[in-house]
Structures are given as C-alpha cells and as structure tokens.
Write an enzyme that holds these catalytic residues in place. Structure first.
Site, mmCIF file in Angstrom:
data_model
loop_
_atom_site.group_PDB
_atom_site.id
_atom_site.type_symbol
_atom_site.label_atom_id
_atom_site.label_comp_id
_atom_site.label_asym_id
_atom_site.label_seq_id
_atom_site.Cartn_x
_atom_site.Cartn_y
_atom_site.Cartn_z
ATOM 1 N N GLY A 11 39.888 33.786 38.673
ATOM 2 C CA GLY A 11 39.943 33.848 37.205
ATOM 3 C C GLY A 11 41.347 34.140 36.726
ATOM 4 O O GLY A 11 42.052 34.936 37.343
ATOM 5 N N ARG A 72 38.904 27.313 41.659
ATOM 6 C CA ARG A 72 38.248 27.898 42.830
ATOM 7 C C ARG A 72 38.139 26.795 43.873
ATOM 8 O O ARG A 72 37.996 25.629 43.533
ATOM 9 C CB ARG A 72 36.892 28.461 42.436
ATOM 10 C CG ARG A 72 37.075 29.643 41.458
ATOM 11 C CD ARG A 72 35.877 30.526 41.323
ATOM 12 N NE ARG A 72 36.279 31.866 40.893
ATOM 13 C CZ ARG A 72 36.406 32.241 39.623
ATOM 14 N NH1 ARG A 72 36.178 31.409 38.642
ATOM 15 N NH2 ARG A 72 36.771 33.477 39.320
ATOM 16 N N GLY A 102 42.174 37.871 42.317
ATOM 17 C CA GLY A 102 41.267 38.994 42.522
ATOM 18 C C GLY A 102 40.860 39.154 43.975
ATOM 19 O O GLY A 102 41.521 38.616 44.878
ATOM 20 N N ASP A 103 39.767 39.848 44.210
ATOM 21 C CA ASP A 103 39.400 40.169 45.603
ATOM 22 C C ASP A 103 39.096 38.929 46.436
ATOM 23 O O ASP A 103 39.425 38.869 47.621
ATOM 24 C CB ASP A 103 38.264 41.190 45.666
ATOM 25 C CG ASP A 103 36.974 40.694 45.036
ATOM 26 O OD1 ASP A 103 37.044 39.765 44.215
ATOM 27 O OD2 ASP A 103 35.908 41.236 45.365
ATOM 28 N N GLY A 104 38.489 37.918 45.818
ATOM 29 C CA GLY A 104 38.224 36.676 46.545
ATOM 30 C C GLY A 104 39.528 36.042 47.017
ATOM 31 O O GLY A 104 39.677 35.669 48.188
ATOM 32 N N THR A 125 43.417 40.236 37.611
ATOM 33 C CA THR A 125 42.040 40.106 37.120
ATOM 34 C C THR A 125 41.824 41.098 35.982
ATOM 35 O O THR A 125 42.291 42.238 36.074
ATOM 36 C CB THR A 125 40.994 40.365 38.227
ATOM 37 O OG1 THR A 125 39.720 40.587 37.613
ATOM 38 C CG2 THR A 125 41.311 41.567 39.082
ATOM 39 N N ASP A 127 39.133 42.447 35.315
ATOM 40 C CA ASP A 127 37.992 43.322 35.633
ATOM 41 C C ASP A 127 38.371 44.725 36.121
ATOM 42 O O ASP A 127 37.546 45.627 36.070
ATOM 43 C CB ASP A 127 37.110 42.659 36.701
ATOM 44 C CG ASP A 127 36.568 41.316 36.246
ATOM 45 O OD1 ASP A 127 36.445 41.116 35.023
ATOM 46 O OD2 ASP A 127 36.281 40.461 37.103
ATOM 47 N N ASP A 129 38.602 45.692 39.112
ATOM 48 C CA ASP A 129 37.570 46.010 40.108
ATOM 49 C C ASP A 129 38.124 46.188 41.522
ATOM 50 O O ASP A 129 37.375 46.093 42.485
ATOM 51 C CB ASP A 129 36.486 44.920 40.103
ATOM 52 C CG ASP A 129 37.044 43.527 40.358
ATOM 53 O OD1 ASP A 129 38.272 43.377 40.412
ATOM 54 O OD2 ASP A 129 36.239 42.587 40.505
ATOM 55 N N MET A 169 33.096 41.864 29.485
ATOM 56 C CA MET A 169 33.193 41.369 30.862
ATOM 57 C C MET A 169 33.450 42.505 31.859
ATOM 58 O O MET A 169 33.464 43.670 31.494
ATOM 59 C CB MET A 169 34.304 40.335 30.952
ATOM 60 C CG MET A 169 33.907 38.977 30.404
ATOM 61 S SD MET A 169 35.271 37.825 30.627
ATOM 62 C CE MET A 169 34.431 36.274 30.322
ATOM 63 N N ARG A 171 32.391 41.882 35.421
ATOM 64 C CA ARG A 171 31.508 41.637 36.572
ATOM 65 C C ARG A 171 30.777 42.921 36.963
ATOM 66 O O ARG A 171 30.201 43.568 36.105
ATOM 67 C CB ARG A 171 32.294 41.039 37.747
ATOM 68 C CG ARG A 171 32.825 39.638 37.393
ATOM 69 C CD ARG A 171 33.117 38.831 38.612
ATOM 70 N NE ARG A 171 34.354 39.278 39.252
ATOM 71 C CZ ARG A 171 34.921 38.659 40.266
ATOM 72 N NH1 ARG A 171 34.392 37.574 40.758
ATOM 73 N NH2 ARG A 171 36.025 39.114 40.800
ATOM 74 N N GLY A 185 35.643 54.638 20.416
ATOM 75 C CA GLY A 185 34.712 55.567 19.765
ATOM 76 C C GLY A 185 33.280 55.081 19.753
ATOM 77 O O GLY A 185 32.548 55.294 18.778
ATOM 78 N N GLU A 187 29.287 54.855 20.522
ATOM 79 C CA GLU A 187 28.227 55.868 20.640
ATOM 80 C C GLU A 187 27.656 55.895 22.059
ATOM 81 O O GLU A 187 27.357 56.949 22.596
ATOM 82 C CB GLU A 187 27.099 55.585 19.645
ATOM 83 C CG GLU A 187 27.292 56.213 18.281
ATOM 84 C CD GLU A 187 28.473 55.663 17.524
ATOM 85 O OE1 GLU A 187 28.801 54.481 17.729
ATOM 86 O OE2 GLU A 187 29.079 56.414 16.751
HETATM 87 P P1 ADP Z 1 38.888 36.094 42.435
HETATM 88 O O1 ADP Z 1 40.122 35.947 43.247
HETATM 89 O O2 ADP Z 1 39.179 36.193 40.957
HETATM 90 O O3 ADP Z 1 37.992 37.194 42.950
HETATM 91 P P2 ADP Z 1 37.110 34.102 43.662
HETATM 92 O O4 ADP Z 1 36.237 35.119 44.279
HETATM 93 O O5 ADP Z 1 36.479 32.912 43.033
HETATM 94 O O6 ADP Z 1 38.068 34.716 42.540
HETATM 95 O O7 ADP Z 1 38.127 33.602 44.801
HETATM 96 C C1 ADP Z 1 39.126 32.655 44.514
HETATM 97 C C2 ADP Z 1 39.317 31.746 45.685
HETATM 98 O O8 ADP Z 1 39.713 32.493 46.841
HETATM 99 C C3 ADP Z 1 38.071 30.993 46.147
HETATM 100 O O9 ADP Z 1 37.847 29.818 45.397
HETATM 101 C C4 ADP Z 1 38.403 30.652 47.582
HETATM 102 O O10 ADP Z 1 39.222 29.505 47.672
HETATM 103 C C5 ADP Z 1 39.225 31.871 48.022
HETATM 104 N N1 ADP Z 1 38.347 32.795 48.765
HETATM 105 C C6 ADP Z 1 37.393 33.615 48.269
HETATM 106 N N2 ADP Z 1 36.759 34.284 49.243
HETATM 107 C C7 ADP Z 1 37.305 33.881 50.401
HETATM 108 C C8 ADP Z 1 37.077 34.186 51.800
HETATM 109 N N3 ADP Z 1 36.157 35.067 52.171
HETATM 110 N N4 ADP Z 1 37.835 33.545 52.706
HETATM 111 C C9 ADP Z 1 38.773 32.657 52.342
HETATM 112 N N5 ADP Z 1 39.027 32.338 51.065
HETATM 113 C C10 ADP Z 1 38.326 32.919 50.104
#
Ligand code: ADP
Length: 319
Positions: A11, A72, A102-104, A125, A127, A129, A169, A171, A185, A187
């Site tokens: 993202g 992605r 992000g983490d992906g 990101t 998020d 997160d 947002m 996640r 502020g 509630e």
């Molecule tokens: P974000 O980076 O925002 O968390 P995604 O989770 O969609 O977004 O991950 C972005 C891209 O990173 C994915 O489309 C993929 O190409 C790569 N990716 C995600 N997870 C893995 C993984 N376990 N191994 C290798 N590449 C990954």
C-alpha cells in the site's frame, strides 16, 4: 556499492516520495547511481526501471503516493518469480536494494537478503503496524487526515445532535483509531486490541446525553468490523440518531505532514548510509529522535506493544 535500486511496494503511504528523494540525492551525493524500480516487486521481475537523476525527484517531497508506483506481486512469492527478480538485479548490476513498504514487502526483502542481495527496508504504511519502530511513514499524515474529518463531522453532528461512528483504516492495528480518538476527543474508541461491548458504548452515549452533550463520536478501527453493523447493534439497544462515515482511501493520500517528510528524508538517507557501510539485511526504524537499523528477521518477529495508557486516557478524558 556503485549502483543501488529503490522500489515501493504494498500500500502507498504519504512520505514515500520524501524517502525516494532522499535515497536518490543522498546516493548521488556519494557517487552512487540509483535505479528507480517501477511498480514494486512486479517491476523488479519485469526489469522495469529507470535511472534516477537529481531532477527526477524534484518537486515530489510534498506529494502523497509514490512516483515509482506500487503493485502487489504474487509471482514474486514463487520460486520462478524470485529467480527473475534476481536475474534483473544481476543484469542491471545492482548491488543493493532499498524496499519501502509494509510487513509483506519486508518479507520479500528478507528473501532477497537470504539470496545475497544487500537489502534495507523502510517502513511505509499508514497502519503503524510494525512492532520494531515507534512510527511508520505515512501514519502521522493519515492521523491528521482523520482528525480533520473528525472536526468536520463534529460540526455537523453537534448542529443536529447526532452520534457518529467514524470507521478508520489500520488493518489489524488499532493505532490510527486510538490516537485519532485521543487527539480528536472521541467518546469511544473501538479497536482490535481491546474488547468493548455494545452496552458500554450505549452507556457512554447516554451518559453524555444526560450531561447535555450535543453529539458523540465513536472511532471504529476497520479491523474490528463495519461501522454499519455497529450502528445496528447500538440502535437495537437505544433509540438515538446515528450516522456512519467510512473514511476509506482519503486516509492514504494527501500531502505528507512535516513529520512524515522529515522521517522519510532521514530514513532514506540512513538506508543509503548503511548500504555504503556494507551493512544490510536491516529495516530502518525510529524511536524518540533516533533513526536506527534493525535486523529484518528480528524486526518481523517482534510483537507490537499496545499503548494501554493511551487507551485508558481516552476513556478517562471522554467522561
Ligand atoms: P505491505 O508491504 O503493505 O504489507 P503486502 O503484504 O501486499 O503489502 O506485500 C507487498 C508485496 O510483498 C507482495 O505483493 C509480495 O510481492 C511481497 N511479499 C509479501 N509477502 C511475501 C513473502 N512472504 N515472501 C516474499 N514476498 C512477499
């Protein structure tokens, strides 16, 4: 380190452009060529990139999104996809890579590191997160966007004496909702990290009404569920007027705040500095005023600590 690559993945988030600018300019300043890889890992697989010169990053520090584009890529997760990505890096003579995402995206960076490509991750990101860093790039801007929306919704809801549910947002992470709720502020804040039952929410709304409050604002994190479902649950218990607003993608866009521009600039420079010093397989984080690098695998294993104090304070201050 003569030539490095940079890509944005997953993202998009405000501040990514500030980071790209810093990587390009800091690199060129130190006689390193920087290749801008387009559309994340997809562009890496497809050998889609351009050499970045000083002017290629002019006039982008204030722009949301990412000038490199992001997509992605499921293919990158496969052995064949990874092989193509490694071939591109070899063919282009790229010795180091900065991945903003992000983490992906970091998992992808970890895989490349294991294959011997010095890789550095920058957390991009909204998020917030990722456990290892206090803030991610884009979080501050998104938070301010939400605050702006809360202000506007507050004006109209006090005129009409309505309650409002604002779905934000994040996640599975409640940070956007929590800090927007505290700063705005609200509630009630409903986040994945803490359970709150509908009776409690109704009680807060009715208590406020009895005290003469003209409106109430409930911030709901998307990770908990839908604003419309929560509205139905509340309406089944108390007879009040409620409106729902799902802020959606406006939270991802907009000009980055000063904080995110500074963070992007510092993290971008730090990433190049680490690559120049032959340090790699790290992700960049921030805590207090510090910018640091941490091993990717360590960072990904960490569990995010929930800011229980902020949550308690939100409850106390909305009394
Ligand atoms: P974000 O980076 O925002 O968390 P995604 O989770 O969609 O977004 O991950 C972005 C891209 O990173 C994915 O489309 C993929 O190409 C790569 N990716 C995600 N997870 C893995 C993984 N376990 N191994 C290798 N590449 C990954």
């Amino acid at each position: 380190m003569r030539r490095i690559g940079v890509l944005t993945s997953g993202g998009d988030a405000p501040g990514m452009n500030a980071a790209i600018r810093a990587i390009v300019r800091y690199g060129i300043y130190h006689n390193i060529e920087v290749m801008g890889i387009l559309r994340g890992y997809k562009g890496l697989i497809e050998n889609d990139m351009k050499a970045m010169d000083l002017s290629s990053v002019a006039d982008i520090i204030h722009r949301g999104g990412t000038v490199l584009g992001t997509e992605r890529s499921e293919e990158f997760k496969t052995e064949a996809g990874l092989k193509k990505a490694l071939q591109t890096l070899k063919y282009r003579d790229i010795h180091g890579l900065v991945v903003i995402g992000g983490d992906g995206s970091f998992r992808g960076a970890e895989v490349l590191s294991q294959e011997g490509i010095p890789t550095i991750g920058i957390p991009g990101t909204i998020d917030n997160d990722l456990a290892y860093t206090e803030y991610t790039l884009g979080f501050n801007t998104a938070l301010n966007t939400i605050l702006d929306a809360i202000g506007k919704i507050r004006d109209t809801s006090s005129s009409h004496e309505r309650s409002n549910i604002i779905e934000v947002m994040g996640r599975d992470c409640g940070d956007l909702a929590l800090y927007a709720g505290l700063a705005g502020g609200a509630e009630v804040v409903v986040i994945p990290e803490e359970t709150v039952n509908t009776d409690e929410i109704c009680e807060v709304i009715m208590r406020g009404k009895a005290r003469g409050k003209k409106h109430s604002i409930i911030i709901l994190a998307e990770g908990v569920g839908s604003a419309f479902d929560l509205k139905d649950e509340i309406k089944s218990k108390i007879d009040i007027e409620i409106r729902c607003t799902v802020l959606g993608y406006i939270q991802r866009g907009g000009t980055p705040t000063a904080y995110d521009r500074l963070l992007g600039s510092r993290m971008g420079a730090k990433a190049v500095e680490l690559l120049m010093n032959n340090q790699a397989n790290l992700v960049i984080g921030t805590r207090g005023s510090k910018i640091f690098g941490q091993k990717i695998n360590e960072a990904l294993r960490m569990e995010k600590e929930f800011d229980i104090e902020a949550y308690r304070l939100t409850k106390i201050l909305s009394i």
